[in-house]
Enzyme design. Structure first.
Site, PDB file in Angstrom:
ATOM      1  N   ARG A   1      -6.177 -49.811  12.478  1.00  0.00           N
ATOM      2  CA  ARG A   1      -7.368 -50.184  12.901  1.00  0.00           C
ATOM      3  C   ARG A   1      -7.497 -51.713  13.247  1.00  0.00           C
ATOM      4  O   ARG A   1      -8.107 -52.178  14.164  1.00  0.00           O
ATOM      5  CB  ARG A   1      -8.364 -49.664  12.582  1.00  0.00           C
ATOM      6  CG  ARG A   1      -8.443 -48.222  12.455  1.00  0.00           C
ATOM      7  CD  ARG A   1      -8.565 -47.511  14.051  1.00  0.00           C
ATOM      8  NE  ARG A   1      -8.575 -46.165  14.056  1.00  0.00           N
ATOM      9  CZ  ARG A   1      -7.265 -45.519  14.236  1.00  0.00           C
ATOM     10  NH1 ARG A   1      -6.211 -46.261  14.866  1.00  0.00           N
ATOM     11  NH2 ARG A   1      -7.391 -44.199  14.522  1.00  0.00           N
TER      12      ARG A   1
ATOM     13  N   SER B   1      -6.383 -71.447  10.581  1.00  0.00           N
ATOM     14  CA  SER B   1      -5.619 -71.456   9.346  1.00  0.00           C
ATOM     15  C   SER B   1      -5.455 -69.992   8.729  1.00  0.00           C
ATOM     16  O   SER B   1      -6.727 -69.622   8.559  1.00  0.00           O
ATOM     17  CB  SER B   1      -5.790 -72.531   8.386  1.00  0.00           C
ATOM     18  OG  SER B   1      -4.797 -72.470   7.364  1.00  0.00           O
TER      19      SER B   1
ATOM     20  N   GLU C   1      -5.299 -52.553  16.239  1.00  0.00           N
ATOM     21  CA  GLU C   1      -5.931 -52.082  17.217  1.00  0.00           C
ATOM     22  C   GLU C   1      -6.929 -53.063  17.679  1.00  0.00           C
ATOM     23  O   GLU C   1      -7.157 -53.667  18.867  1.00  0.00           O
ATOM     24  CB  GLU C   1      -6.531 -50.801  16.956  1.00  0.00           C
ATOM     25  CG  GLU C   1      -7.265 -50.107  18.308  1.00  0.00           C
ATOM     26  CD  GLU C   1      -7.707 -48.720  17.872  1.00  0.00           C
ATOM     27  OE1 GLU C   1      -7.435 -47.991  18.808  1.00  0.00           O
ATOM     28  OE2 GLU C   1      -8.257 -48.533  17.014  1.00  0.00           O
TER      29      GLU C   1
END
Length: 151
Positions: A88, A114, A91
């Site tokens: 997820r 960073s 995604e």
């Protein structure tokens, strides 16, 4: 033993002892996300803190220098994560990564966030439609320095 073998022992010992990641983090006065990542092999744990954790988990003391060593970071078992929770995040970055990148450049300039000078926080937020997971990435902005590039 290898770092990976100690990681397996850590996970098993934590479960067997009924300890939470938060309890382990509290014992060494470190953030829970950092401590969890460190115990899963992503950060070196200073020897004094490693000794506390090894004691809590009843691990062999030979784990201390292994936990204190700088690990090989990153890496997942597959190029595209298959674990549903990790997928997820993958995604979400596929969908929103481009927009986040554009907005970083628009608001900060040419550079990156960073992941070294960085913190992450995970919170549970009650919501009428079901609890929400709130993840905050907090990374220092690092501008690209093209002026010092070799010509």
């Amino acid at each position: 033993m290898t770092r990976e073998e100690f990681t397996e022992e850590i996970v098993a010992a934590r479960l067997a002892k009924g300890l939470t990641w938060q309890e382990l983090a509290d014992a060494i006065d470190r953030p829970v996300v950092w401590t969890t990542a460190a115990l899963l092999g992503q950060h070196p744990i200073p020897a004094e803190q490693a000794a506390v954790l090894v004691g809590m988990l009843d691990l062999d003391e030979s784990a201390i220098p292994v936990l204190a060593a700088v690990p090989m970071r990153g890496g997942l078992p597959t190029a595209v994560p298959t674990d549903p929770t990790i997928y997820r995040f993958y995604e979400a970055l596929q969908v929103y990564g481009g927009a986040i990148k554009e907005l970083i450049h628009e608001q900060f300039g040419d550079g990156i966030m960073s992941a070294i000078n960085f913190s992450v926080c995970l919170e549970k937020k009650p919501h009428p439609a079901g609890d929400r997971v709130v993840v905050t990435f907090d990374g220092k902005f690092l501008p690209y320095d093209w002026t010092s590039a070799a010509t």
